[in-house]
Design a protein around this motif. Sequence first.
Motif, PDB file in Angstrom:
ATOM      1  N   LYS A   1       0.855  -1.189   0.000  1.00 26.88           N
ATOM      2  CA  LYS A   1       0.000   0.000   0.000  1.00 26.88           C
ATOM      3  C   LYS A   1       0.888   1.235   0.000  1.00 26.88           C
ATOM      4  CE  LYS A   1      -3.449   2.534   2.756  1.00 26.88           C
ATOM      5  NZ  LYS A   1      -2.618   3.685   3.119  1.00 26.88           N
ATOM      6  N   ASP A   2       0.681   2.082  -1.014  1.00 27.29           N
ATOM      7  CA  ASP A   2       1.475   3.309  -1.162  1.00 27.29           C
ATOM      8  C   ASP A   2       2.978   3.007  -1.150  1.00 27.29           C
ATOM      9  OD1 ASP A   2      -0.899   4.750  -1.228  1.00 27.29           O
ATOM     10  OD2 ASP A   2      -0.906   5.047   0.944  1.00 27.29           O
TER      11      ASP A   2
ATOM     12  N   LEU B   1      -3.126   3.518  -2.691  1.00 23.70           N
ATOM     13  CA  LEU B   1      -2.697   2.864  -3.917  1.00 23.70           C
ATOM     14  C   LEU B   1      -2.146   1.478  -3.569  1.00 23.70           C
ATOM     15  CD1 LEU B   1      -2.663   3.848  -6.895  1.00 23.70           C
ATOM     16  CD2 LEU B   1      -0.248   4.415  -6.560  1.00 23.70           C
ATOM     17  N   TYR B   2      -2.758   0.426  -4.133  1.00 25.48           N
ATOM     18  CA  TYR B   2      -2.398  -0.950  -3.796  1.00 25.48           C
ATOM     19  C   TYR B   2      -1.815  -1.673  -5.018  1.00 25.48           C
ATOM     20  CZ  TYR B   2      -5.009  -0.554   0.586  1.00 25.48           C
ATOM     21  OH  TYR B   2      -5.451  -0.174   1.838  1.00 25.48           O
ATOM     22  N   LYS B   3      -0.903  -2.609  -4.709  1.00 27.39           N
ATOM     23  CA  LYS B   3      -0.367  -3.502  -5.736  1.00 27.39           C
ATOM     24  C   LYS B   3       0.079  -4.789  -5.058  1.00 27.39           C
ATOM     25  CE  LYS B   3       4.411  -1.802  -5.556  1.00 27.39           C
ATOM     26  NZ  LYS B   3       5.534  -1.236  -6.355  1.00 27.39           N
TER      27      LYS B   3
ATOM     28  N   SER C   1      -0.590  -0.809 -10.223  1.00 23.89           N
ATOM     29  CA  SER C   1      -1.174  -0.252  -9.004  1.00 23.89           C
ATOM     30  C   SER C   1      -2.598   0.224  -9.280  1.00 23.89           C
ATOM     31  CB  SER C   1      -0.333   0.917  -8.489  1.00 23.89           C
ATOM     32  OG  SER C   1       0.965   0.482  -8.121  1.00 23.89           O
TER      33      SER C   1
ATOM     34  N   TRP D   1      -5.986   2.367  -7.286  1.00 21.23           N
ATOM     35  CA  TRP D   1      -6.412   3.172  -6.151  1.00 21.23           C
ATOM     36  C   TRP D   1      -7.721   2.618  -5.591  1.00 21.23           C
ATOM     37  CZ3 TRP D   1      -4.157   7.186  -3.570  1.00 21.23           C
ATOM     38  CH2 TRP D   1      -4.956   7.871  -2.653  1.00 21.23           C
TER      39      TRP D   1
END
Length: 300
Positions: A163-164, A188-190, A201, A203
């Motif tokens: 996250k971020d 923002l996640y990945k 990523s 949001w």
Amino acid sequence: MSSSSIMQTQIAASAVSLAEMWIFSCFLIGSMASSLQARLTVSPSSSQFFNGDFVSLSCEEDDSSAGWTLRRNTSKQQRTQCGDGWGEGAGSSCDINYIYPWDSGVYWCESREGPISNMVNLTVTGGSVILQSPVLPVMEGDDVTLLCKTKTTPSNLPAAFYKDGSLIRKQPTGHMTIQHVSRSDEGLYKCDISGHGESPSSWITVTEKPTTTVLPATSALPSSTTLPSHSSTLQLGIRVFLTLVVFCPYFISTLLMVSLYRHRAKGNKLPILNLHTHPEQGLDDVHEDVITDVTTEHRF
């Protein structure tokens, strides 16, 4: 033209004015109800897709006559609608049978009257890993599940979630659940699967949960009754609009009948003697004037 004809003309003009006023009011209320926004949904429900995936977009609305169409902005084109070089449209829905990386962009619904729906950001990758996350904003207090998956291998591989840019946790099964999300979980996640790569990523938006206010116990309503929440506002507006559609014709006809009755009642009244206004006029002269007025009024 006789006085009776003039009176009838005035009654008709008043009736038309009242009818026009209330018809316009009903039309205005109907227009406000029809301006409610649609909601864009995506199936499968995800903000990321692999190159070649099938994606279906739909404008969910209560008034199909509004003429909703799908539009998008990409890096190459702006405000193009479904069927104009991309997608196959049918009414207020659009299917993308084979989505490409250049289809990444912002999608929304738009009507002829102008209002638009929520906007959805879709990302298409040519890589081998995507993060399946909610495409629509999530409500505070809800549980959110993120799934890190590959295109060619099982989707239960161990994955790391970020996250971020910061590592949150590593999950052995490739999915992570955030329980009772709050505004602090917005970001923002990945994800990353070792040996396969990293996802793009996306949001995640967290919206504030609508508050409900309990009515006082002394109210005529039961104490357990609450004010309508945001989710029931649309249904309430539709019910009010339908009630007005049924009520307006009856209300207009009632006004016309009352207006006609009052004008006729005024025309049948005899003049009132007023000696104070003309003290110099004798009773015989007043009596003669009254007879003349009545005769003139009822000659026709």
